[in-house]
Structure formats: structure tokens, C-alpha cells
Enzyme design. Structure first.
Site, short mmCIF file in Angstrom:
data_model
loop_
_atom_site.label_atom_id
_atom_site.label_comp_id
_atom_site.label_asym_id
_atom_site.label_seq_id
_atom_site.Cartn_x
_atom_site.Cartn_y
_atom_site.Cartn_z
N LYS A 75 0.97 -1.34 -0.14
CA LYS A 75 0.01 0.09 -0.08
C LYS A 75 1.02 1.18 -0.01
O LYS A 75 2.13 1.16 0.30
CB LYS A 75 -0.90 0.07 1.26
CG LYS A 75 -0.43 -0.09 2.66
CD LYS A 75 0.03 1.47 2.99
CE LYS A 75 0.89 1.30 4.52
NZ LYS A 75 1.63 2.57 4.80
N ASP A 78 -2.75 -1.51 10.27
CA ASP A 78 -2.77 -1.40 8.76
C ASP A 78 -3.31 -2.62 8.41
O ASP A 78 -3.86 -2.90 7.10
CB ASP A 78 -1.39 -1.17 8.19
CG ASP A 78 -1.01 0.21 8.40
OD1 ASP A 78 -1.58 1.12 8.75
OD2 ASP A 78 0.24 0.43 7.80
O1 C5P Z 1 -0.51 -1.02 15.11
P1 C5P Z 1 0.74 -1.18 14.68
O2 C5P Z 1 1.48 -2.55 15.58
O3 C5P Z 1 1.24 -1.39 13.14
O4 C5P Z 1 1.69 0.12 15.19
C1 C5P Z 1 3.03 0.26 15.49
C2 C5P Z 1 3.32 1.45 16.46
O5 C5P Z 1 3.12 2.46 15.68
C3 C5P Z 1 2.55 1.36 17.53
O6 C5P Z 1 3.11 0.61 18.73
C4 C5P Z 1 2.50 3.00 18.05
O7 C5P Z 1 3.72 3.41 18.39
C5 C5P Z 1 2.75 3.51 16.48
N1 C5P Z 1 1.11 3.85 16.15
C6 C5P Z 1 0.58 4.87 16.43
N2 C5P Z 1 -0.62 5.40 16.09
C7 C5P Z 1 -1.24 4.70 15.03
C8 C5P Z 1 -0.46 3.60 14.61
C9 C5P Z 1 0.64 3.19 15.04
O8 C5P Z 1 1.14 5.77 17.47
N3 C5P Z 1 -2.36 5.05 14.77
#
Ligand code: C5P
Length: 311
Positions: A13, A135
Site C-alpha cells: 500500500k 494497517d
Molecule cells: O498498530 P501497529 O502495531 O502497526 O503500530 C506500530 C506502532 O506505531 C505502535 O506501537 C505505535 O507506537 C505507533 N502507532 C501510533 N498510532 C497509530 C498507529 C501506530 O502511535 N495510529
């Protein structure tokens, strides 16, 4: 039952636009983003066999101990209350940690394929996807979609033309949590600005596409000035829009014709960065690719794909 096999594509993406509003009490950030699938993809061979004991094998996943493919498989087996022997062969093409959602797409591909190969429904599909990563739910839909909340709440948007897109990934690793931290006080206040309305009405017109933004660009370019130089080069070669994807380091440019993209290619030497010349993938094309790769195992052209082994 003998082993069942499928080879599926996990598409990358780009974020056509990405606005970070504020940090929430759960430490995630409230987002407004426009996700878009592109033709660049990983390929995952999946061999599924019933077995009394669960045995998961992953070839080609590198040394990532907590690989999202295996976590996705476990979450399906737990939810379906079943055990199986599953072998994954991953051909990785999407750069890891490059803002292109490669790991998330691999996970979503497993969540879509295993219910079909096993003949067991996945009742908590959307919840399992959101638990694996912000995502991941987008990749259950593909095409163009608005992502809100931490990105996991997804709404389909009008389909794009099949525009050519050039993606370049400099060999710089940007840590996503650090990129969020570095936004600090530059965040939009919780009383949303009017500009956010563009996300509700994102359409494939010059006016809205050129008004895209990515809130990470300022902070990340400050740390890695070469990324800004590559972005300027995409713009100078005629790409509209040209942006960074996610928290980087990949940059993309959308062109109005294949010729225009071809003329831009020499500006991005392969010795200096990874270069992918591809196209935007609509929701329709995304589904069609899935139906094709699962065709011997599905019952009709439904979404999500329905298994012909359901009992
Ligand atoms: O959800 P995911 O594991 O992909 O997110 C990785 C990191 O990115 C999270 O631990 C957080 O620090 C940050 N994040 C965030 N806000 C979001 C998505 C991700 O702060 N909306």
C-alpha cells in the site's frame, strides 16, 4: 483430506494522504489517512493439511521471531478451534519497514486464505486483523479506502484510474514509533481542522489529489534530508502527487502516463535505492487477483472469498 495448496499475492500500500491528529489515552495516534493498494507484491505459497497437532513452518521469512504471518495463522487456528500443519513459503519483494505495509499485507493474506483452504469460517476476521496491526484491516479490502481511528477503521472510497506509480525506497530505516514521537507538539489539536474534510470527500480529481499531505514528512525529512531530495526529484519529473508513504522511508509519485514514468526512471538509479515501477490497484482488481489465486478452492465470487469445503 490431502494437503491443499494456494499461491497468493500480498499487495503493498501507499498512503495517498496521512494526517495525524493527536495522541490518544491508549498511546496510539488518531489518524485520517487514504490508503491505496499498488501492484508491487509479496508472494506466499500456503500448504494446508489437517493434523492433530499444530505445526507452522515459514520459509523465506528472515529471522523475524514474531513474524506476522505466523501470528495471523495462530489467530485463525485459535478462533476456528482447530489444529493443522501449515507450511508458508514467502517470496519477499516489498521492502521491510519501508512504509509500504508489507508485513501487514502478508498477515491479511493469511487471514483471507486460511478459512478458504481449511473450510472453516473466520468469525472474528475484522477483529483479528485489527489486533495484529493498525494497517492489517485495510488489506482485507484493498483499493482506495479512508482509514480512521488508529487506521484500523476502514471505509471504501471511489475507485482510482489504473495510474502508473513509481515507488523508490532509499536504504534508510525509519522507526515508526519514533516517527510518531518526533511529531510531538506539531499535532493538530483534537478540535479537528476543516482541512480534514478532504478525507471524507476524497475523489480522483486533480484538485483533491494535489491537496494530499503526509504529516510525517517534516520530522522524517529533518532527520534524513536525502528523502526530501528524492521527493523533489519525483515532483520535478512530473509526478502528481509525490509523497512519502506512511512514516517512510519509501516515496512515491503518480504519473499521468506510462511514458511519463518511463522518462523519469533514469533519475532514480538502482545502485542508490530500490525502485519499483507499478500501477495503482483498484478494489475490483484486488478482489479479482484473490479469486484467481484461490479459484480451485472457492465457491462463487464473493467477498471475502468463501470456501467450497464449508460443511
Ligand atoms: O498498530 P501497529 O502495531 O502497526 O503500530 C506500530 C506502532 O506505531 C505502535 O506501537 C505505535 O507506537 C505507533 N502507532 C501510533 N498510532 C497509530 C498507529 C501506530 O502511535 N495510529
Amino acid at each position: 483430506m490431502s494437503a491443499r495448496f494456494a499461491r497468493v499475492r500480498a499487495f503493498a500500500k501507499i498512503n495517498l494522504s496521512l494526517k495525524v491528529l493527536y495522541k490518544r489515552p491508549d498511546n496510539y495516534h488518531e489518524l485520517r489517512t487514504v490508503f491505496q493498494t499498488v501492484g508491487l507484491h509479496d508472494t506466499i505459497g500456503i500448504e494446508y493439511e489437517n493434523s492433530r497437532r499444530t505445526e507452522l513452518l515459514l520459509e523465506g521469512g528472515g529471522d523475524v521471531p514474531d513474524n506476522l504471518i505466523l501470528r495471523a495463522a495462530r489467530s485463525f487456528l485459535d478462533s476456528a478451534r482447530t489444529t493443522a500443519r501449515i507450511r508458508f513459503r514467502l517470496q519477499k519483494r516489498i521492502p521491510m519497514g519501508g512504509g509500504l505495509g508489507g508485513g501487514s499485507s502478508d498477515a491479511a493474506a493469511v487471514l483471507l486464505a486460511l478459512p478458504v483452504l481449511s473450510g472453516k469460517p473466520f468469525k472474528e476476521l475484522a477483529l483479528a486483523a485489527a489486533t495484529l496491526g493498525s494497517d492489517v484491516p485495510f488489506f482485507l479490502h484493498g483499493g482506495t479506502a479512508l482509514g480512521v481511528s488508529r487506521g484500523e477503521e476502514v471505509y471504501p472510497l471511489p475507485e482510482p484510474p489504473r495510474s502508473p506509480v513509481l515507488i523508490v525506497t532509499p536504504s534508510v530505516h525509519v522507526s515508526t514509533p519514533e516517527a510518531y514521537r518526533s511529531l510531538g507538539r506539531c499535532l493538530t489539536s483534537p478540535d479537528f481542522s476543516n482541512r480534514i474534510n478532504i478525507f471524507q470527500s476524497f475523489v480522483w480529481r486533480e484538485s483533491s489529489v494535489s491537496a494530499t499531505e503526509n504529516d510525517f514528512e517534516g520530522a522524517v525529512f529533518g532527520q534524513y534530508p536525502e528523502l526530501r531530495r528524492w521527493l523533489r526529484r519525483l515532483e520535478a519529473s512530473g509526478a502528481r502527487p509525490a509523497r512519502m508513504s506512511g512514516s517512510g522511508s519509501s516515496l512515491f509519485g503518480i504519473y499521468s502516463s506510462r511514458d511519463e514514468l518511463r522518462r523519469a526512471l533514469p533519475l532514480f538509479p538502482q545502485e542508490k535505492l530500490r525502485v519499483f515501477s507499478t500501477t495503482l490497484v483498484s478494489r475490483r482488481a484486488y478482489r479479482a487477483a484473490w479469486w484467481r489465486s484461490l479459484q480451485e478452492h472457492i465457491d462463487g465470487l464473493t467477498w471475502p472469498p468463501r470456501s467450497r469445503y464449508l460443511r
